[in-house]
Design a protein around this motif. Structure first.
Motif, PDB file in Angstrom:
ATOM      1  N   GLY A  78      22.150  -9.047  -4.702  1.00 46.94           N
ATOM      2  CA  GLY A  78      21.478  -8.748  -3.436  1.00 46.94           C
ATOM      3  C   GLY A  78      20.823  -7.389  -3.439  1.00 46.94           C
ATOM      4  N   GLY A  79      21.458  -6.412  -4.066  1.00 45.35           N
ATOM      5  CA  GLY A  79      20.850  -5.087  -4.145  1.00 45.35           C
ATOM      6  C   GLY A  79      19.552  -5.095  -4.921  1.00 45.35           C
ATOM      7  N   LEU A  80      19.482  -5.927  -5.964  1.00 43.57           N
ATOM      8  CA  LEU A  80      18.236  -6.055  -6.719  1.00 43.57           C
ATOM      9  C   LEU A  80      17.134  -6.669  -5.854  1.00 43.57           C
ATOM     10  CD1 LEU A  80      19.599  -7.300 -10.169  1.00 43.57           C
ATOM     11  CD2 LEU A  80      18.722  -5.023  -9.610  1.00 43.57           C
ATOM     12  N   VAL A  81      17.501  -7.659  -5.014  1.00 45.80           N
ATOM     13  CA  VAL A  81      16.512  -8.268  -4.120  1.00 45.80           C
ATOM     14  C   VAL A  81      15.993  -7.237  -3.116  1.00 45.80           C
ATOM     15  CG1 VAL A  81      16.172 -10.011  -2.335  1.00 45.80           C
ATOM     16  CG2 VAL A  81      17.487 -10.574  -4.373  1.00 45.80           C
ATOM     17  N   VAL A  82      16.905  -6.462  -2.528  1.00 50.00           N
ATOM     18  CA  VAL A  82      16.501  -5.433  -1.566  1.00 50.00           C
ATOM     19  C   VAL A  82      15.624  -4.387  -2.234  1.00 50.00           C
ATOM     20  CG1 VAL A  82      17.347  -3.582  -0.075  1.00 50.00           C
ATOM     21  CG2 VAL A  82      18.506  -5.789  -0.088  1.00 50.00           C
ATOM     22  N   SER A  83      15.998  -3.962  -3.429  1.00 50.10           N
ATOM     23  CA  SER A  83      15.223  -2.945  -4.141  1.00 50.10           C
ATOM     24  C   SER A  83      13.819  -3.448  -4.471  1.00 50.10           C
ATOM     25  CB  SER A  83      15.949  -2.531  -5.427  1.00 50.10           C
ATOM     26  OG  SER A  83      17.227  -2.010  -5.143  1.00 50.10           O
ATOM     27  N   ALA A  84      13.725  -4.711  -4.913  1.00 54.58           N
ATOM     28  CA  ALA A  84      12.413  -5.272  -5.239  1.00 54.58           C
ATOM     29  C   ALA A  84      11.522  -5.356  -4.011  1.00 54.58           C
ATOM     30  CB  ALA A  84      12.583  -6.648  -5.871  1.00 54.58           C
ATOM     31  N   PHE A  85      12.103  -5.784  -2.879  1.00 51.17           N
ATOM     32  CA  PHE A  85      11.330  -5.867  -1.641  1.00 51.17           C
ATOM     33  C   PHE A  85      10.887  -4.483  -1.174  1.00 51.17           C
ATOM     34  CE2 PHE A  85      11.700  -5.556   3.068  1.00 51.17           C
ATOM     35  CZ  PHE A  85      10.513  -6.203   3.385  1.00 51.17           C
ATOM     36  N   ALA A  86      11.797  -3.507  -1.233  1.00 51.57           N
ATOM     37  CA  ALA A  86      11.463  -2.155  -0.807  1.00 51.57           C
ATOM     38  C   ALA A  86      10.412  -1.530  -1.719  1.00 51.57           C
ATOM     39  CB  ALA A  86      12.729  -1.292  -0.784  1.00 51.57           C
ATOM     40  N   TRP A  87      10.499  -1.786  -3.008  1.00 51.49           N
ATOM     41  CA  TRP A  87       9.516  -1.245  -3.957  1.00 51.49           C
ATOM     42  C   TRP A  87       8.131  -1.807  -3.670  1.00 51.49           C
ATOM     43  CZ3 TRP A  87       9.651   2.561  -7.494  1.00 51.49           C
ATOM     44  CH2 TRP A  87       8.616   2.627  -8.433  1.00 51.49           C
ATOM     45  N   ARG A  88       8.063  -3.110  -3.403  1.00 54.93           N
ATOM     46  CA  ARG A  88       6.768  -3.726  -3.086  1.00 54.93           C
ATOM     47  C   ARG A  88       6.205  -3.174  -1.785  1.00 54.93           C
ATOM     48  NH1 ARG A  88       6.572 -10.000  -1.698  1.00 54.93           N
ATOM     49  NH2 ARG A  88       7.466  -9.140   0.198  1.00 54.93           N
ATOM     50  N   LEU A  89       7.066  -2.994  -0.797  1.00 54.49           N
ATOM     51  CA  LEU A  89       6.615  -2.455   0.483  1.00 54.49           C
ATOM     52  C   LEU A  89       6.192  -1.001   0.348  1.00 54.49           C
ATOM     53  CD1 LEU A  89       6.323  -3.024   3.539  1.00 54.49           C
ATOM     54  CD2 LEU A  89       8.674  -2.222   3.816  1.00 54.49           C
ATOM     55  N   LEU A  90       6.884  -0.246  -0.488  1.00 52.17           N
ATOM     56  CA  LEU A  90       6.575   1.165  -0.671  1.00 52.17           C
ATOM     57  C   LEU A  90       5.220   1.377  -1.325  1.00 52.17           C
ATOM     58  CD1 LEU A  90       7.727   4.075  -0.414  1.00 52.17           C
ATOM     59  CD2 LEU A  90       8.666   3.784  -2.711  1.00 52.17           C
ATOM     60  N   HIS A  91       4.842   0.494  -2.246  1.00 50.77           N
ATOM     61  CA  HIS A  91       3.601   0.657  -3.008  1.00 50.77           C
ATOM     62  C   HIS A  91       2.467  -0.233  -2.501  1.00 50.77           C
ATOM     63  CE1 HIS A  91       5.081   3.284  -6.240  1.00 50.77           C
ATOM     64  NE2 HIS A  91       6.233   2.680  -6.050  1.00 50.77           N
ATOM     65  N   SER A  92       2.676  -0.940  -1.415  1.00 45.37           N
ATOM     66  CA  SER A  92       1.612  -1.781  -0.876  1.00 45.37           C
ATOM     67  C   SER A  92       0.643  -0.939  -0.074  1.00 45.37           C
ATOM     68  CB  SER A  92       2.200  -2.885   0.002  1.00 45.37           C
ATOM     69  OG  SER A  92       2.900  -2.324   1.096  1.00 45.37           O
ATOM     70  N   GLY A  93      -0.584  -1.432   0.039  1.00 47.60           N
ATOM     71  CA  GLY A  93      -1.584  -0.759   0.851  1.00 47.60           C
ATOM     72  C   GLY A  93      -1.391  -1.055   2.317  1.00 47.60           C
ATOM     73  N   ASP A  94      -2.216  -0.449   3.151  1.00 47.01           N
ATOM     74  CA  ASP A  94      -2.109  -0.657   4.590  1.00 47.01           C
ATOM     75  C   ASP A  94      -2.325  -2.113   4.963  1.00 47.01           C
ATOM     76  OD1 ASP A  94      -1.558   1.983   5.021  1.00 47.01           O
ATOM     77  OD2 ASP A  94      -3.664   2.533   5.350  1.00 47.01           O
ATOM     78  N   ASP A  95      -3.243  -2.789   4.243  1.00 44.62           N
ATOM     79  CA  ASP A  95      -3.503  -4.190   4.563  1.00 44.62           C
ATOM     80  C   ASP A  95      -2.347  -5.082   4.150  1.00 44.62           C
ATOM     81  OD1 ASP A  95      -5.960  -3.481   5.547  1.00 44.62           O
ATOM     82  OD2 ASP A  95      -7.018  -3.882   3.671  1.00 44.62           O
TER      83      ASP A  95
END
Length: 216
Positions: A78-95
């Motif tokens: 579960g921690g890997l899932v949370v980390s992957a989601f947070a990483w994608r959200l952190l590096h995503s653009g405004d759109d």
């Protein structure tokens, strides 16, 4: 027993569910949705969260035992899932922060509210692990061997209170963060995503550190 069970469930889950901290991320992910669409999404997320936690509390330990899965493994995965989601959200653009543009024009669907809004954003592996732990340690039966209805009712009411808190925080997320403005909200979403990434790594570390040593 009722009050003790209620407080144990609510106080144990509220800090890790953290609907107040998740509200800015919820707002960022639903930015292209209007207020009328955001309200049913918040309600569905609260219902999904309640059902996930309810299942984890009462049958989670039995499911893990059936499949031979331990809590440390649940925390690591579960921690890997949370980390992957947070990483994608952190590096995503405004759109990319918001729901895709085509989603804003189609009717609201339940799948949209489940991932990633319910899991892992709201009810992540940490919340599930806590609910399973509380459920496995809470007395299931009274002295006569019957299900302890008092403690079970207190636990269910505690989960309902958590779900209500989630709904209120997400339903009024726009009003809560309106003082930040659009730029401030974007910054706060990035900051919350970084904190979520740290939480995910912490969950992985906690699971890894509690694994039993390998015997050769």
């Amino acid at each position: 027993e009722f009050i003790s069970s209620f407080l144990l469930v609510y106080a144990g889950l509220f800090p890790i569910v953290n609907p107040i901290g998740g509200a800015p991320i919820f707002l960022g992910l639903t930015r292209q949705r209007g207020v009328k669409d955001r309200e049913p999404i918040a309600r569905r997320v609260a219902i999904n969260g309640f059902l996930l936690l309810l299942g984890s509390l009462f049958v989670g330990s039995y499911v893990l035992e059936f499949f031979g899965i331990t809590l440390p493994i649940v925390r690591i995965a579960g921690g890997l899932v949370v980390s992957a989601f947070a990483w994608r959200l952190l590096h995503s653009g405004d759109d990319a922060d918001a729901v895709p543009a085509e989603s804003a024009t189609r009717p609201f669907g339940h799948a949209e509210a489940f991932y990633p809004l319910t899991m892992p954003l709201t009810v992540g592996p940490g919340s599930i692990a806590v609910a399973i732990t509380v459920g496995s340690q809470r007395p299931q039966h009274d002295a006569s061997g019957f299900v302890n209805v008092t403690t079970a009712a207190g636990a269910v009411l505690g989960l309902a209170a958590i779900a209500l808190t989630i709904y209120l925080c997400y339903r009024f997320a726009e009003r809560t963060v309106s003082v930040l403005g659009e730029g401030g909200t974007s910054v706060f979403v990035r900051l919350s995503a970084f904190i979520l990434l740290c939480i995910g790594i912490e969950i992985v570390w906690n699971g890894w550190s509690t694994l039993p040593p390998v015997v050769h």
